[in-house]
Design an enzyme around this catalytic site. Structure first.
Site, short mmCIF file in Angstrom:
data_model
loop_
_atom_site.label_atom_id
_atom_site.label_comp_id
_atom_site.label_asym_id
_atom_site.label_seq_id
_atom_site.Cartn_x
_atom_site.Cartn_y
_atom_site.Cartn_z
N HIS A 66 0.84 -1.19 0.00
CA HIS A 66 0.00 0.00 0.00
C HIS A 66 0.88 1.25 0.00
O HIS A 66 1.92 1.31 0.62
CB HIS A 66 -1.00 -0.01 1.17
CG HIS A 66 -0.39 -0.20 2.52
ND1 HIS A 66 0.15 0.82 3.25
CD2 HIS A 66 -0.26 -1.31 3.26
CE1 HIS A 66 0.59 0.36 4.40
NE2 HIS A 66 0.37 -0.95 4.43
N ARG A 122 4.44 18.23 -15.79
CA ARG A 122 5.25 17.22 -16.46
C ARG A 122 6.43 16.74 -15.61
O ARG A 122 6.67 15.54 -15.45
CB ARG A 122 5.74 17.82 -17.78
CG ARG A 122 6.68 16.96 -18.56
CD ARG A 122 7.12 17.70 -19.81
NE ARG A 122 8.16 16.99 -20.50
CZ ARG A 122 8.96 17.55 -21.38
NH1 ARG A 122 8.81 18.82 -21.71
NH2 ARG A 122 9.88 16.84 -21.98
N TYR A 148 -0.40 12.78 -23.75
CA TYR A 148 -0.68 12.86 -22.32
C TYR A 148 -1.49 11.65 -21.86
O TYR A 148 -2.42 11.75 -21.08
CB TYR A 148 -1.38 14.18 -21.95
CG TYR A 148 -0.53 15.39 -22.23
CD1 TYR A 148 0.54 15.70 -21.41
CD2 TYR A 148 -0.78 16.20 -23.32
CE1 TYR A 148 1.35 16.80 -21.66
CE2 TYR A 148 0.01 17.31 -23.59
CZ TYR A 148 1.07 17.60 -22.76
OH TYR A 148 1.87 18.69 -23.02
N GLY A 149 -1.12 10.49 -22.35
CA GLY A 149 -1.84 9.26 -22.05
C GLY A 149 -1.32 8.49 -20.85
O GLY A 149 -1.75 7.37 -20.62
#
Length: 139
Positions: free
Chosen positions: A17, A104, A126-127
């Protein structure tokens, strides 16, 4: 899902986690940023999300367990990219918060510290999306 390679399944299993994984588009500098890079060439991010999310609890203790890159000033986003991701996320994690956006270079820094980067065949600008793993529920 047959889209999950043995290596990706092993990485998902080893993550704890708070650990982060990046599903990167085909042009992302994954190998320059992180030493743990898996290849999922030919797979689109929505399809890979659809395969991963049944096995991956998003972190409910952070405000942003889903993060994408903000556009560079002067660039624009194609809203269909995030919408396609949200459609899959809603199916598997209907209570997940909105996808956060960071600049970015902040995204690159998160990718540097991520548990792993998965290089996909995604060609959408921007995937990239970063997922923060949560605690697996008991039932």
């Amino acid at each position: 899902s047959p889209l999950l390679s043995p290596d990706l399944l092993a990485v998902l299993c080893r993550m704890g986690h708070g650990d982060e994984i990046v599903l990167a588009d085909a042009h992302f500098p994954g190998h320059s940023l992180n030493s743990t890079v898996l290849r999922a060439d030919g797979l689109r991010v929505p399809d890979l999300l659809d395969a991963i999310l049944p096995l991956f609890e998003l972190d409910s203790y952070v405000s942003a367990p889903l993060i994408m890159m903000e556009p560079v000033p002067g660039d624009s986003l194609d809203p269909a990219v995030e919408l396609s991701y949200r459609k899959v996320i809603k199916r598997h994690a209907p209570n997940a918060p909105a996808i956060a956006r960071i600049d970015r270079f902040a995204f690159y820094e998160r990718a540097r510290r991520a548990f792993a980067v998965v290089m996909t065949g995604e060609t959408a600008k921007y995937g990239n999306i970063l997922l923060v793993k949560g605690v697996t529920p008991l039932s």
